[in-house]
Design a protein around this motif. Structure first.
Motif, PDB file in Angstrom:
ATOM      1  N   ALA A   1      89.195  33.579  46.122  1.00  0.00           N
ATOM      2  CA  ALA A   1      88.361  33.395  47.220  1.00  0.00           C
ATOM      3  C   ALA A   1      87.101  33.966  46.959  1.00  0.00           C
ATOM      4  N   TYR A   2      86.093  33.353  47.342  1.00  0.00           N
ATOM      5  CA  TYR A   2      84.696  34.208  47.070  1.00  0.00           C
ATOM      6  C   TYR A   2      83.894  33.812  48.437  1.00  0.00           C
ATOM      7  N   ARG A   3      83.417  35.315  48.816  1.00  0.00           N
ATOM      8  CA  ARG A   3      82.797  35.096  50.375  1.00  0.00           C
ATOM      9  C   ARG A   3      81.220  35.425  50.343  1.00  0.00           C
ATOM     10  N   VAL A   4      80.387  34.592  50.859  1.00  0.00           N
ATOM     11  CA  VAL A   4      78.911  35.016  51.034  1.00  0.00           C
ATOM     12  C   VAL A   4      78.588  34.892  52.463  1.00  0.00           C
ATOM     13  N   GLU A   5      77.653  35.674  52.866  1.00  0.00           N
ATOM     14  CA  GLU A   5      77.010  35.405  54.312  1.00  0.00           C
ATOM     15  C   GLU A   5      75.560  35.696  54.048  1.00  0.00           C
TER      16      GLU A   5
ATOM     17  N   LEU B   1      84.456  30.436  49.967  1.00  0.00           N
ATOM     18  CA  LEU B   1      84.859  29.492  49.023  1.00  0.00           C
ATOM     19  C   LEU B   1      85.980  29.577  48.457  1.00  0.00           C
ATOM     20  N   GLN B   2      86.985  28.769  48.631  1.00  0.00           N
ATOM     21  CA  GLN B   2      88.345  28.865  47.888  1.00  0.00           C
ATOM     22  C   GLN B   2      87.881  28.407  46.400  1.00  0.00           C
ATOM     23  N   PRO B   3      88.729  28.521  45.342  1.00  0.00           N
ATOM     24  CA  PRO B   3      88.791  27.993  44.119  1.00  0.00           C
ATOM     25  C   PRO B   3      88.252  26.495  44.059  1.00  0.00           C
TER      26      PRO B   3
END
Length: 296
Positions: A185-189, A231-233
C-alpha cells in the motif's frame, strides 16, 4: 553498419528498433548512406527545415526491406548525465502540410552517446505512408527521473505521469496521475510537491504555486480539502493543475517541465505539462484524490 544479407533477412530484422536500417551501409561513420546491392539508394529528406532540434536530427530516408523509404532520426546526449528523450514529429504530405503528429521516446541515452532510431513501429508504419517528417518538439529529462506509464515498475513502487490536459478560453487544466505499481500500500495526503523548470530545465522564478484550483477557476475538480489517500497495488490517484495563459504587461513564462514529488521524501519525477503561464504568475494545484474510475 555493413550488411550483405539477403533482403528477406533484412525484413525479418527491420522491426528491431536498434537497427539503423537494412540494405545500406554507412561510410566512415559520417552518417551518409552508401549504395547497396540489395536496395536502391535513398534520397535525403526533401525539405531540410525542421530536420535538427536540440541534438535530435532527421537522417537520410534509408531504403527499407520493402524498397520504400524509412524515416530515421539520431539523438545525441551532450550533457553529463543520462537522459530520456521524447520527440514529437509532424508527418507531412507532399505539399509540405502537417497531417498528423507522432511521438517517440528514446530512453537512457548515456552522456556523449548518439543513438539512431526509426519512426516506424508495428503500430505506426510510417514507411507505408511514405511521408516526410519534421521535428516540432524535443523534451529531455534525467533518465532516473523520467516519467513512464508502462514497463518495469520503478524502485519507488509508483508511477507519476501527466496527461495531455484540456484548454478552453485561456483556461488550462492538466492532471497529474499517481499509480501504485508496487506490491505494498502507498499513502499520500495533501498536495504534490512541484518545482517548475524552463526549456533548459532550470528553475522558474516568479510563479506562485497555490493550493487549490478554485483560485484559478471553479468547477474543475481541485478545490476539495486534502484527505488521506491510501492506494493499494494497482490503484491510482490524481491531482489537477490549473492556470490561465493570459498575457499582459511583463514577460510571459513558459515552464514545459515540472519536477513532481508525490509526498515529502519521495523521489522526484520530471513530467512535461507544458505550462504556458503567460504573465499571470499563478498555478493552482489540487490535492491528491483517489481515482475510483481507474481500472485496477
Amino acid at each position: 553498419m555493413r550488411t550483405a544479407t539477403p533482403l528477406a533477412l533484412c525484413a525479418a530484422l527491420a522491426s528491431t528498433a536498434l537497427l539503423a536500417g537494412c540494405g545500406t551501409e554507412t561510410a566512415g561513420g559520417s552518417g551518409t548512406p552508401a549504395a547497396s546491392a540489395t536496395c536502391a539508394s535513398a534520397s535525403p529528406v526533401a525539405d531540410p527545415s525542421g530536420r535538427t532540434w536540440d541534438n535530435v536530427t532527421l537522417v537520410n530516408r534509408l531504403c527499407g526491406p520493402s524498397g520504400a523509404p524509412v524515416t530515421e532520426f539520431e539523438v545525441t546526449n551532450t550533457e553529463k548525465e543520462a537522459l530520456t528523450f521524447t520527440i514529437t514529429f509532424a508527418l507531412m504530405n507532399e505539399s509540405g502540410q502537417a497531417m498528423d503528429n507522432t511521438t517517440r521516446t528514446v530512453e537512457s541515452v548515456k552522456p556523449g552517446q548518439t543513438v539512431r532510431r526509426t519512426l516506424d513501429t508495428d503500430d505506426e508504419p510510417v514507411v507505408a505512408r511514405e511521408r516526410p517528417a519534421r521535428i516540432i518538439k524535443v523534451r529531455a529529462v534525467p533518465a532516473d527521473e523520467a516519467s513512464s506509464g508502462s514497463g518495469t515498475c520503478p524502485p519507488s513502487g509508483i508511477r507519476v505521469t501527466a496527461d495531455r490536459g484540456d484548454a478552453a478560453m485561456g483556461l488550462r487544466v492538466v492532471g497529474l496521475h499517481l499509480l501504485n505499481c508496487g506490491t505494498a500500500a502507498y499513502r499520500v495526503e495533501g498536495y504534490p510537491g512541484l518545482q517548475l523548470l524552463d526549456e533548459g530545465r532550470e528553475p522558474v522564478s516568479g510563479v506562485r504555486i497555490l493550493h487549490g484550483t478554485d483560485k484559478i477557476s471553479t468547477g474543475i475538480g481541485g478545490d476539495a480539502a486534502p484527505r488521506p489517500v491510501t492506494l493499494q497495488p494497482g490503484e491510482s490517484a490524481y491531482a489537477n493543475l490549473a492556470w490561465r495563459n493570459t498575457t499582459g504587461a511583463g514577460d510571459a513564462v513558459n515552464a514545459p517541465y515540472a519536477r513532481v514529488t508525490a509526498k515529502a521524501g519521495a523521489a522526484a519525477v520530471t513530467v512535461t505539462p507544458e505550462l504556458d503561464l503567460g504573465t499571470t504568475g499563478r498555478l493552482g494545484v489540487g490535492p491528491w484524490t483517489k481515482d475510483d474510475t481507474a481500472a485496477r
